[in-house]
Design an enzyme around this catalytic site. Structure first.
Site: not given
Length: 422
Positions: A63, A303, A61, A276, A307, A150
């Site tokens: 973002r 994954d 990710h 998750n 953040h 996802d």
């Protein structure tokens, strides 16, 4: 030109494992031999080091667009290079979601500026609404490599069936995040530790493995290829194995955190260990390792979910976003928790981090050969390092900070250029 001297060259495709020299010219490997001389080449002394294909991470990710306070494509690419990763596949849960050709083209234009190879999924459903399937044909033609919602599960079996049929018609596959919200409590906390320490209903195992069971059987019926993302439960491994034995086209990945550690890490690492699916039990950890050993699980993917530190630093852990930064620790976690204890050989680990993910997508990557791509990682497999907050990623939300792990990336080469150290 770059000449890599005296490294232990390991190629999962040919199973080559020998001390050799590697000569790179432009974007290609031009020669692999026991002794190469080339006066004009930049020499890298790889004595005592492993020379392997650049890692291929099919679940990241970055973002962008919309959440670039967490990460962006540029910092994501830097994190990948620092971790020995030369090819990535981004997920579509951006803002806006990568559901249409215009957003996809913007993302790919940004990705094209980077020195590593950056691909992206598009979403299965329009803006993740779970109802309206996107235009697979147009998105594939515009450069998407496959499809995934996802971040959230696809709840409607009717929509999933439609998506599988569309994937078949377009010679592609669908990757699925498997957590049935109707069977789940608070996400990011495994049910055991949630009840025992936090006194609420957490993320259940049945939410994962029952949804996998449904989805692999629909894929079996439609003769479609489904890829199960970041499975974490012992029963999930058994369900995937059962479907594979039936003849269903099912592949599966596991993330390093799920084979490295367990739910107890939440008590010491706090929100950095919230993800998750959640970290599970020791039984589950050992079961996913068995899945890797048996070949039921063929791919290791991070994954990578960065953040901002303020988002993770909330008093109420249930309010913190789920996910951890993973690109810069994945190789070390594999070496420390799979190779060192004897679960996998180094060659087998490399296969699951290079060749297998590349084959899944049909990428020209994940192998070392003359006339092949000059994407490589050079690393010290036994050298220890202390994981600190000093990541190339914008984020430092890793539960492994403070850990001593095996494996130090010395050089990453993408398209024949040294991209780390940069």
């Amino acid at each position: 030109m770059i000449l890599i001297k005296n490294g232990r060259v390991m190629d999962p495709k040919s199973q080559r494992d020998q001390v050799a020299d590697v000569l790179i010219d432009g974007k290609q490997i031009v020669k692999i031999a026991s002794a190469i001389e080339c006066q004009e080449a930049q020499v890298i002394d790889a004595s005592g080091l492993i020379v392997a294909p650049g890692l291929v991470d099919i679940h990241v990710h970055f973002r962008e667009p919309g959440q670039t306070h967490k990460e962006d494509i540029h910092t994501g690419a830097l994190a990948a290079a620092a971790g020995g990763v030369t090819t990535v596949v981004m997920m579509a849960n951006t803002n806006p979601v990568i559901s249409d050709v215009e957003t996809l083209q913007e993302v790919l234009a940004s990705a094209a500026k980077e020195k590593i190879h950056i691909y992206t999924n598009a979403s299965v459903t329009q803006a993740f609404n779970g109802k309206d399937v996107t235009d697979f044909k147009a998105l594939l033609e515009a450069g998407a490599v496959s499809f995934s919602d996802d971040g959230i599960p696809l709840e409607s079996s009717k929509v999933l069936k439609e998506a599988f049929d569309l994937a078949n018609a377009n010679q592609t596959f669908i990757s699925l995040h498997e957590e049935d919200p109707q069977l789940n409590g608070v996400l990011g906390f495994n049910e055991g530790i949630a009840e025992e320490h936090f006194h609420f209903c957490g993320a259940t195992g049945v939410a994962e493995y029952s949804m996998i069971a449904r989805d692999v059987m629909i894929a079996y019926d439609r003769q479609a290829h489904v890829h199960i993302q970041h499975l974490s439960k012992a029963e999930s491994v058994q369900v995937v194995a059962f479907a594979q034995q039936l003849g269903a086209k099912v592949t599966a990945e596991v993330s390093p955190q799920h084979f490295s550690t367990t739910e107890d890490l939440l008590l010491t690492a706090g929100t950095s260990a919230k993800m998750n699916p959640p970290l599970r039990t020791q039984r589950d950890r050992l079961a996913v390792i068995e899945g890797l050993k048996s070949g039921v699980i063929t791919v290791i993917a991070t994954d990578h979910a960065p953040h901002h530190k303020d988002e993770k630093a909330v008093d109420d852990m249930t309010k913190a976003p789920s996910g951890m930064t993973g690109l810069e620790t994945s190789l070390s976690l594999g070496l420390t928790h799979l190779v060192e204890p004897g679960h996998l050989t180094l060659m087998s680990l490399l296969e699951k981090m290079t060749l297998n993910p590349a084959l899944l997508y049909g990428f020209d990557a994940g192998y070392l050969a003359e006339n092949g791509p000059a994407d490589l990682v050079i690393f010290a497999d036994k050298q220890e390092r202390l994981i600190t907050e000093n990541f190339a990623s914008k984020a430092s939300n890793s539960p492994f900070i403070g850990n001593k792990l095996k494996g130090v990336v010395k050089y990453t080469i993408a398209d024949g250029e040294v991209v780390y150290p940069n």
